[in-house]
Design an enzyme around this catalytic site. Structure first.
Site, PDB file in Angstrom:
ATOM      1  N   TRP A 304       0.866  -1.334  -0.116  1.00 56.30           N
ATOM      2  CA  TRP A 304       0.040  -0.069   0.110  1.00 56.30           C
ATOM      3  C   TRP A 304       0.889   1.182   0.060  1.00 56.30           C
ATOM      4  O   TRP A 304       0.251   2.300  -0.309  1.00 56.30           O
ATOM      5  CB  TRP A 304      -0.886  -0.110   1.210  1.00 56.30           C
ATOM      6  CG  TRP A 304      -0.253   0.378   2.379  1.00 56.30           C
ATOM      7  CD1 TRP A 304       0.759  -0.393   3.115  1.00 56.30           C
ATOM      8  CD2 TRP A 304      -0.640   1.308   3.537  1.00 56.30           C
ATOM      9  NE1 TRP A 304       1.356   0.105   4.210  1.00 56.30           N
ATOM     10  CE2 TRP A 304       0.169   1.149   4.420  1.00 56.30           C
ATOM     11  CE3 TRP A 304      -1.789   2.172   3.382  1.00 56.30           C
ATOM     12  CZ2 TRP A 304       0.049   1.845   5.699  1.00 56.30           C
ATOM     13  CZ3 TRP A 304      -1.844   3.033   4.785  1.00 56.30           C
ATOM     14  CH2 TRP A 304      -1.159   2.946   5.732  1.00 56.30           C
ATOM     15  N   ASP A 305       2.184   1.226   0.228  1.00 55.55           N
ATOM     16  CA  ASP A 305       3.123   2.237   0.291  1.00 55.55           C
ATOM     17  C   ASP A 305       3.022   3.072  -1.042  1.00 55.55           C
ATOM     18  O   ASP A 305       2.972   4.199  -1.009  1.00 55.55           O
ATOM     19  CB  ASP A 305       4.521   1.754   0.443  1.00 55.55           C
ATOM     20  CG  ASP A 305       4.833   0.823   1.653  1.00 55.55           C
ATOM     21  OD1 ASP A 305       3.869   0.282   1.900  1.00 55.55           O
ATOM     22  OD2 ASP A 305       5.658   0.838   2.024  1.00 55.55           O
ATOM     23  N   GLU A 444       0.168  -2.840  12.389  1.00 57.45           N
ATOM     24  CA  GLU A 444       0.128  -4.350  12.393  1.00 57.45           C
ATOM     25  C   GLU A 444       0.499  -4.940  13.606  1.00 57.45           C
ATOM     26  O   GLU A 444       0.238  -6.280  13.643  1.00 57.45           O
ATOM     27  CB  GLU A 444       1.325  -4.536  11.428  1.00 57.45           C
ATOM     28  CG  GLU A 444       0.902  -4.181   9.877  1.00 57.45           C
ATOM     29  CD  GLU A 444       2.463  -4.569   8.839  1.00 57.45           C
ATOM     30  OE1 GLU A 444       3.370  -4.650   9.306  1.00 57.45           O
ATOM     31  OE2 GLU A 444       2.025  -4.769   7.785  1.00 57.45           O
ATOM     32  N   LYS A 547       2.051   0.266  16.195  1.00 53.37           N
ATOM     33  CA  LYS A 547       3.344   0.339  15.451  1.00 53.37           C
ATOM     34  C   LYS A 547       3.502   1.788  14.623  1.00 53.37           C
ATOM     35  O   LYS A 547       4.751   2.316  14.615  1.00 53.37           O
ATOM     36  CB  LYS A 547       3.475  -0.865  14.561  1.00 53.37           C
ATOM     37  CG  LYS A 547       4.610  -1.046  13.575  1.00 53.37           C
ATOM     38  CD  LYS A 547       4.438  -1.941  12.880  1.00 53.37           C
ATOM     39  CE  LYS A 547       5.669  -2.250  11.810  1.00 53.37           C
ATOM     40  NZ  LYS A 547       5.496  -3.341  10.727  1.00 53.37           N
ATOM     41  N   GLN A 548       2.541   2.089  14.342  1.00 57.81           N
ATOM     42  CA  GLN A 548       2.642   3.327  13.276  1.00 57.81           C
ATOM     43  C   GLN A 548       1.095   4.146  13.318  1.00 57.81           C
ATOM     44  O   GLN A 548       0.293   3.670  13.853  1.00 57.81           O
ATOM     45  CB  GLN A 548       2.928   2.731  11.836  1.00 57.81           C
ATOM     46  CG  GLN A 548       1.809   1.953  11.172  1.00 57.81           C
ATOM     47  CD  GLN A 548       2.563   1.035   9.977  1.00 57.81           C
ATOM     48  OE1 GLN A 548       3.083  -0.050  10.311  1.00 57.81           O
ATOM     49  NE2 GLN A 548       2.307   1.526   8.866  1.00 57.81           N
TER      50      GLN A 548
HETATM   51  C1  BGC Z   1       4.755  -1.674   7.654  1.00 56.75           C
HETATM   52  C2  BGC Z   1       3.657  -1.880   6.450  1.00 56.75           C
HETATM   53  C3  BGC Z   1       4.359  -1.344   4.880  1.00 56.75           C
HETATM   54  C4  BGC Z   1       5.490  -2.174   4.868  1.00 56.75           C
HETATM   55  C5  BGC Z   1       6.494  -1.915   3.813  1.00 56.75           C
HETATM   56  C6  BGC Z   1       5.736  -2.577   7.200  1.00 56.75           C
HETATM   57  O1  BGC Z   1       6.620  -2.535   8.250  1.00 56.75           O
HETATM   58  O2  BGC Z   1       4.207  -1.843   8.900  1.00 56.75           O
HETATM   59  O3  BGC Z   1       2.747  -0.518   6.557  1.00 56.75           O
HETATM   60  O4  BGC Z   1       3.658  -1.518   4.164  1.00 56.75           O
HETATM   61  O5  BGC Z   1       6.342  -2.492   6.145  1.00 56.75           O
HETATM   62  O6  BGC Z   1       6.891  -0.688   3.722  1.00 56.75           O
END
Ligand code: BGC
Length: 698
Positions: A304-305, A444, A547-548
Site C-alpha cells: 500500500w506504500d 500491524e 506500530k505506526q
Molecule cells: C509496515 C507496512 C508497510 C511495509 C512495507 C511494514 O513494516 O508496517 O505498513 O507497508 O512495512 O513498507
C-alpha cells in the site's frame, strides 16, 4: 542550495546504510552504493525491479544480477582496499539533481577515483569510469570484471548460467528457476589485459609517481537479447553520462524543491526527491516496490506504500509514473480476483505483497523469532484488507490531480468496482449496521481486530467513490448488476464508522480496554532487540502501544473532514503511544502536526522521514527477517507532509489553495508541481505570504 549528498571518511559500520544512501537507480535497475572492492558480503547488488523468481520453497523475490563494477587493486601483490586498511581520506558524493555517484579514496601509495551512473536515458545501461593515480612509483595489478557470485536473500535464482567471453566483451545469460532468460552484457576499454578466471580480467601496469591509469566499464541488462553493447556505447562514457544527467535533471526540474534558511532540511528533502525520482519507471507498468530499487528486501513486492505515499507524489511531479503504477494494478486485477476467490470472497482482494501477477506473495509466517528462527504466524496477507480501499483512493486522487479520467475507461473503473464488491462480500450486516470484522489496520501489531477506524473509513470512502464514478460514467463495468449500486449505497450509508470518546477515535473495537503502558516501560519488557512486537504473543499486542500512525493517518489523509478538537485530541492521544516501528509513520504524523500548527513536532517528524536513508535510523530487522534497504515511502511521506501539511496545499476543481504553517527556520520554500496538466511554481515566504505562478517551461 546543496546539490550533493557527501559523506566524508570511511566507517566500516556504515557499509549497509551507505549502500542505501548512495543507491543509483532508474526504476528498472538499482545498483547499491557499494565500493568496487566489495562483494556479496557487503550486499553489493544490481537489482532488476519487477522480475521475480522462486528458488525451491523459499520466498519468491526480485532478481539480482552479476556485479559489473567489481574491481580490486594490488600494489606489489598486496591488496589495497578499504576492507584491509583505513584510507588516508575517503568520500562519496552523490549528485542529487543529476543522479551520478563519485568516489575518492586515498591510500598511502595510490588514489582511487570513480564515477558511475545508472542511465535515465537508456534504462538498460549502467556505466563507470575508474582511475588509479600513483603517489609513488608502483607496480599495480587490477583485477576486474563480472562478479557472478551474487548476493541473494532467498536465492540462488539462476538454475543455468552461460558466460561467453569475446575479448573485452562478456555476455552473461542466466536462466532463472522459473525458466526466464536474462542477459547482461559487459564491456571494458582496458588495453593490454589478460583473461583471468571465467569472467574476470587482469591488468598489470607500472605507474610512475603522479601517473594515472583510467578505464571505463559499460553494462547492459536485457530481458531479450537484442543489442550489441559496443554499438550502444560507441559514443563513449562522457557522452552517455551527459545524456543521463540531462534526462535526470529534466525529471528533477519538474519536482524541484528548495527550502531556504534550513540547510539540513533542504538537503534531506532533496535527497528524498532524488530517491523518489530514481525509483519511478516511466517506461514500464511494474509498480514500485516498498524498498524501491535497493534490493530483494520484502521480496521486491509492491505494498500500500505505493498508493498512499508514492502515487500521490508522482501524480504531482511525473504523472506518467503514477499512471504506470495504476496500470500495474489494472494489469494485476486477475490476481486480486483470484485471491478474493481463494479466501471465499467476491471482487478484488489485492495482495498485501504484490508481484508481477498480482497473486499474494506475503507468506502466512512473515516474520521469525530472532532467537530460535521459528516462524511466527502473521495475518498480514489475509486481513490487511484496506489495501483494496487504498487502491481506490489512489485512482481517485490521481484523477483529481491530473484530470486524467481516461484511466477509468482503460480498466480503472473495473478495478475500483471489483474492490467495492470485495468489501460487500467481506463485511457483515448485523442489526441493520454493516461491520468489518477480523482485519488488520495500518498498525500491524494488533491483528484480527474488528471495525478498525482506518479500514472502515477508507472502505466507506472507497465505496462512495466507486458509486460516484459508476454514476458519472457512460461506460460501466461489464459485470455491473442492476442492483449493485443500491447495495453499495446501503453499505456506505450503514457502515459502522467511528467510536469517539472525549474526541478520541477508538482505533478498533475494544482498543480502549487494552493495557495502558508507556512506550519506555514496554521497551523494558523486551528480551531481544530484534524481537517482533506484534502477532499473538508480541509485547505490544495486548497493550495500547501501536506500530505506526493509524487513526492519525486517517485524519492526516482526510484533513478537511475532521474538526480541530478531534484532530488535537487524537494527535495528543496516539502520538506518545506510537513506536514508529514502520518508516511510514513519521510522514503521517508530521502532516497532521503541521495542520495543527504543532510546528515543532511537524518539523521533527518531517526531518526524520526525509533523512531516514541518510542517517540509517530505521529498524532493519522484523523478528529475524532482514528488512533493510531504502525507505521510499518515507521519502514520499516527507514530500506529502511538506506540501499538504506544512504548506497546507489543497484544491477544489482547477483551483489551488495554500494555508502555510512554516517552522521558524524556514525562510522561504519553493516547490515545482504539475496540477491538471499545468506547471506551477509555489513560493511561500516566512511570514506566510505566498505566490502560485504558472510555469511555461524551465
Ligand atoms: C509496515 C507496512 C508497510 C511495509 C512495507 C511494514 O513494516 O508496517 O505498513 O507497508 O512495512 O513498507
Amino acid at each position: 542550495m546543496q546539490k550533493h549528498l557527501v559523506k566524508k571518511g570511511y566507517i566500516k559500520e556504515n557499509i549497509i546504510n551507505d549502500g542505501n544512501s548512495f543507491l543509483l537507480a532508474n526504476g528498472h535497475l538499482g545498483y547499491r552504493g557499494t565500493l568496487e572492492e566489495y562483494d556479496k558480503a557487503q550486499l553489493v547488488s544490481l537489482n532488476l525491479v519487477g522480475v521475480y523468481d522462486q528458488y525451491q520453497d523459499k520466498w519468491r523475490e526480485s532478481i539480482n544480477l552479476p556485479n559489473p563494477f567489481f574491481i580490486k587493486c594490488f600494489v606489489d601483490g598486496k591488496e589495497i582496499s578499504v576492507l584491509k586498511e583505513k584510507p588516508l581520506s575517503h568520500f562519496l558524493s552523490l549528485d542529487l539533481t543529476k543522479g551520478y555517484l563519485s568516489r575518492h579514496t586515498e591510500f598511502s601509495q595510490i588514489i582511487i577515483n570513480s564515477k558511475r551512473f545508472v542511465s535515465h536515458k537508456n534504462d538498460s545501461l549502467l556505466s563507470e569510469k575508474y582511475d588509479v593515480t600513483a603517489k609513488e612509483d608502483v607496480q599495480l595489478s587490477i583485477i576486474f570484471g563480472l562478479d557472478t557470485d551474487i548476493y541473494e536473500i532467498n536465492g540462488p535464482h539462476f538454475q543455468k548460467e552461460n558466460i561467453k567471453r569475446n575479448k573485452n566483451v562478456i555476455l552473461f545469460n542466466g536462466m532463472t528457476n522459473e525458466g526466464k532468460d536474462l542477459y547482461l552484457s559487459y564491456f571494458h576499454n582496458v588495453k593490454g589485459y589478460e583473461e583471468y578466471q571465467k569472467s574476470l580480467y587482469k591488468k598489470d601496469i607500472h605507474l610512475n609517481k603522479g601517473e594515472k591509469f583510467s578505464f571505463v566499464i559499460f553494462a547492459i541488462v536485457e530481458e531479450e537479447r537484442k543489442d550489441d553493447i559496443r554499438k550502444i556505447t560507441a559514443s563513449g562514457f562522457n557522452h552517455l553520462l551527459k545524456e543521463h544527467c540531462d534526462a535526470f535533471f529534466e525529471k528533477y526540474s519538474q519536482a524541484h524543491i528548495e527550502i531556504k534558511g534550513d540547510k539540513k532540511a533542504d538537503l534531506a528533502m532533496r535527497f528524498s526527491l532524488y530517491q523518489l525520482l530514481s525509483a519511478g519507471d516511466a517506461n514500464r507498468c511494474r509498480g514500485i516496490p516498498a524498498r524501491g530499487c535497493s534490493g530483494q528486501t520484502y521480496k521486491g513486492a509492491i505494498f500500500w506504500d505505493s498508493e498512499m505515499f508514492l502515487i500521490p507524489f508522482y501524480a504531482l511531479t511525473n504523472p506518467i509514473v503514477a499512471r504506470n503504477s495504476l496500470i500495474y494494478r489494472i494489469n494485476t486485477l486477475s490476481g486480486a480476483m483470484a485471491k478474493a476467490k481463494e479466501f471465499g470472497y467476491q471482487g478484488a482482494f489485492y495482495a498485501w505483497e504484490s508481484q508481477d501477477s498480482g497473486l499474494e506473495a506475503c507468506s502466512k509466517y512473515n516474520v521469525t523469532d530472532p532467537k530460535t528462527g521459528a516462524p511466527i504466524r502473521t495475518y498480514f496477507n489475509e486481513k490487511q484488507i484496506h489495501i483494496s480501499a487504498d487502491i481506490v483512493y489512489a485512482f481517485d486522487k490521481y484523477i483529481e490531480v491530473t484530470g486524467d479520467s481516461e484511466i477509468l475507461n482503460e480498466g480503472g473503473l473495473e478495478v475500483i468496482y471489483q474492490c467495492a464488491l470485495f468489501f460487500l462480500s467481506y463485511a457483515k450486516k448485523v442489526d441493520g449496521k454493516w461491520h468489518i470484522y477480523d482485519v488488520i489496520g495500518p498498525d500491524e501489531y494488533h491483528e484480527r481486530i474488528n471495525d478498525n477506524a482506518f479500514t472502515n473509513y477508507l472502505t466507506k470512502y472507497a465505496v462512495q467513490t466507486v458509486i460516484k464514478y459508476l454514476k458519472d460514467k457512460k461506460v460501466n463495468p461489464q459485470s455491473l448488476h442492476v442492483d449493485d449500486i443500491n447495495k453499495l449505497e446501503d453499505f456506505a450509508n450503514n457502515l459502522c464508522l467511528l467510536n469517539i470518546k472525549d474526541s478520541v477515535i477508538e482505533q478498533f473495537d475494544g482498543y480502549f480496554a487494552l493495557e495502558d503502558v508507556s512506550l519506555s516501560d514496554l521497551r523494558k519488557r523486551i528480551k531481544d532487540p530484534k524481537e517482533y512486537w506484534g502477532g499473538e504473543y508480541g509485547v505490544a499486542s495486548h497493550t495500547k502501544i501501536i506500530k505506526q500512525a493509524d487513526v492519525c493517518a486517517l485524519i492526516a489523509l482526510f484533513d478537511k473532514e475532521f474538526n480541530s478538537d478531534i484532530k488535537e485530541a487524537n494527535f495528543a492521544y496516539y502520538y506518545p503511544k506510537t513506536e514508529h516501528g514502520s518508516s511510514l509513520s513519521s510522514g503521517m504524523y508530521s502532516r497532521l502536526a503541521f495542520r495543527l500548527s504543532h510546528v515543532k513536532e511537524g518539523y521533527e517528524m518531517f526531518k526524520k522521514s526525509a533523512e531516514i536513508d541518510i542517517v540509517g535510523s530505521q529498524k532493519i530487522y522484523a523478528g529475524g527477517i532482514y528488512i533493510g534497504g531504502t525507505h521510499i515511502a518515507s521519502s514520499g511521506g516527507a514530500y506529502l507532509s511538506l506540501l499538504y501539511g506544512c504548506l497546507g496545499f489543497s484544491y477544489n476543481g482547477e483551483q489551488i489553495y495554500l494555508d502555510p504553517h512554516l517552522p521558524k527556520t524556514f525562510k522561504e520554500i519553493t516547490m515545482n508541481i504539475k496540477f491538471r496538466k499545468k506547471k506551477y511554481v509555489i513560493t511561500v515566504h516566512k511570514n506566510g505570504s505566498y505566490t502560485i505562478k504558472e510555469r511555461q517551461d524551465d
